[in-house]
Enzyme design. Structure first.
Site, PDB file in Angstrom:
ATOM      1  N   TYR A 130      24.624  25.387  49.317  1.00  0.00           N
ATOM      2  CA  TYR A 130      24.869  26.519  50.199  1.00  0.00           C
ATOM      3  C   TYR A 130      25.585  26.049  51.459  1.00  0.00           C
ATOM      4  CZ  TYR A 130      21.216  28.588  47.256  1.00  0.00           C
ATOM      5  OH  TYR A 130      20.455  29.015  46.182  1.00  0.00           O
ATOM      6  N   PHE A 156      21.661  45.586  45.969  1.00  0.00           N
ATOM      7  CA  PHE A 156      21.996  46.900  45.424  1.00  0.00           C
ATOM      8  C   PHE A 156      20.778  47.822  45.373  1.00  0.00           C
ATOM      9  CE2 PHE A 156      24.749  49.048  41.929  1.00  0.00           C
ATOM     10  CZ  PHE A 156      25.402  49.782  42.894  1.00  0.00           C
ATOM     11  N   GLY A 196      18.336  42.797  43.447  1.00  0.00           N
ATOM     12  CA  GLY A 196      19.604  43.039  42.770  1.00  0.00           C
ATOM     13  C   GLY A 196      20.798  42.783  43.657  1.00  0.00           C
TER      14      GLY A 196
END
Length: 330
Positions: free
Chosen positions: A56, A211, A208
């Site tokens: 990352y 989402f 998600g």
């Protein structure tokens, strides 16, 4: 906050963790000061399980998390990962490396960036299909013997790979994408294998990729460099179909008296005491909303309603682009 076991070797973590990836990359602009404040607030709220990786940034997320927790090390269970390599000349290029010598090098490099003397949970980020898992986990086991690592984990490893790895050294946790719209571990043997062997499941992207919060209504909501612009589930007809599913989650949440994101997280928490979701956020207000999901509980009837409304495999599109899906070891 409730503590949950990961594996049978003694590792216990908060029932909800915090994914730190977005503090440094992939999800638009970031602000180190707000990220540090979010990490501190997480610990205040009882979230002691923090998840990062050397991939990352690359590398910068470990530096950020390390400097933030250094003065409160005893109150943190820190997980990081190795094995997903990045090309410094091409931000989009990815590789996988599970060679024993690389395992040792990667661990030492992570410890240096973190500024710590040990890692609580060390994952292989992706399985290297060119290196026998026994060799990789053997090198990881040496890190445990050396005191550099306390517990071992795998990420996105298939059932057979988990079996072989666990035979070399006990695996405490499998990290895998798991949520209302990604139910793969239920169907591909991962969850059954983990439960048979006494391995905990750490659910990343339990919302998600944001989402399921209901706050995304168009692809234009994403920054230009947001990873989701290239994700199949957020493109074209898939986006439209998945948005309809989110509308159903909103309706369920309204009936329950919680936010859609809280309903989605509470559903993951309800799937078993051996499952720990690690929703990612870089802002305190979303962290606080996520943590409140620990107070949302369902009756059996409510769980059946959620299942009927949002059955397994109903989401449209694969969860990664084709090239990235090939790195998922199923």
């Amino acid at each position: 906050m409730e503590q949950r076991p990961l594996g049978t070797q003694g590792l216990k973590v908060s029932a909800q963790g915090l994914g730190c990836m977005g503090m440094s990359e992939f999800y638009g602009a970031f602000d180190d000061a707000e990220s540090i404040a979010t990490l501190h607030r997480a610990l205040e709220l009882g979230v002691n399980f923090l998840d990062t990786s050397d991939a990352y940034g690359p590398h910068t997320n470990e530096v950020l998390v390390g400097k933030t927790i250094r003065d409160r090390r005893d109150s943190v269970v820190l997980a990081t990962k190795f094995g997903l390599t990045r090309d410094p000349n091409n931000a989009q290029a990815r590789g996988v490396n599970g060679r024993p010598e690389y395992v040792r090098e990667a661990c030492d490099a992570s410890l240096k960036r973190l500024g710590l003397d040990h890692i609580d949970l060390y994952y292989q980020h992706r399985v290297d299909l060119d290196v026998p898992i026994e060799e990789t986990v053997g090198a990881m086991a040496e890190l445990v013997k050396a005191g550099k690592v306390r517990y071992l984990g795998l990420s996105e490893a298939g059932a057979k790979t988990i079996e072989r790895a666990h035979a070399v050294h006990p695996i405490s946790a499998l990290q895998v994408e798991y949520s209302l719209w990604t139910r793969d571990p239920e169907n591909n043997g991962m969850l059954d294998t983990c439960r048979r062997l006494g391995i905990g499941l750490v659910a990343y992207s339990p919302l998600g990729r944001g989402f399921l919060t209901g706050q995304i209504t168009t692809p234009d909501d994403f920054d230009a460099d947001d990873y989701r612009r290239n994700s199949p589930r957020f493109q074209g007809e898939n986006f439209t179909r998945n948005l309809e599913l989110v509308g159903k989650v909103k309706a369920l949440a309204e009936r329950k008296g919680c936010t859609p994101g809280q309903l989605a997280l509470a559903w993951v928490l309800a799937q078993g005491k051996d499952i720990v979701p690690i929703p990612g956020t870089k802002r305190r207000k979303y962290l606080e909303e996520n943590v409140a999901a620990c107070n949302v509980h369902f009756s059996d009837e409510e769980l059946r309603d959620i299942e009927a409304t949002f059955p397994a495999d109903v989401a449209a599109g694969t969860r990664y682009p084709e090239a990235m899906m090939r790195r998922v070891n199923v």
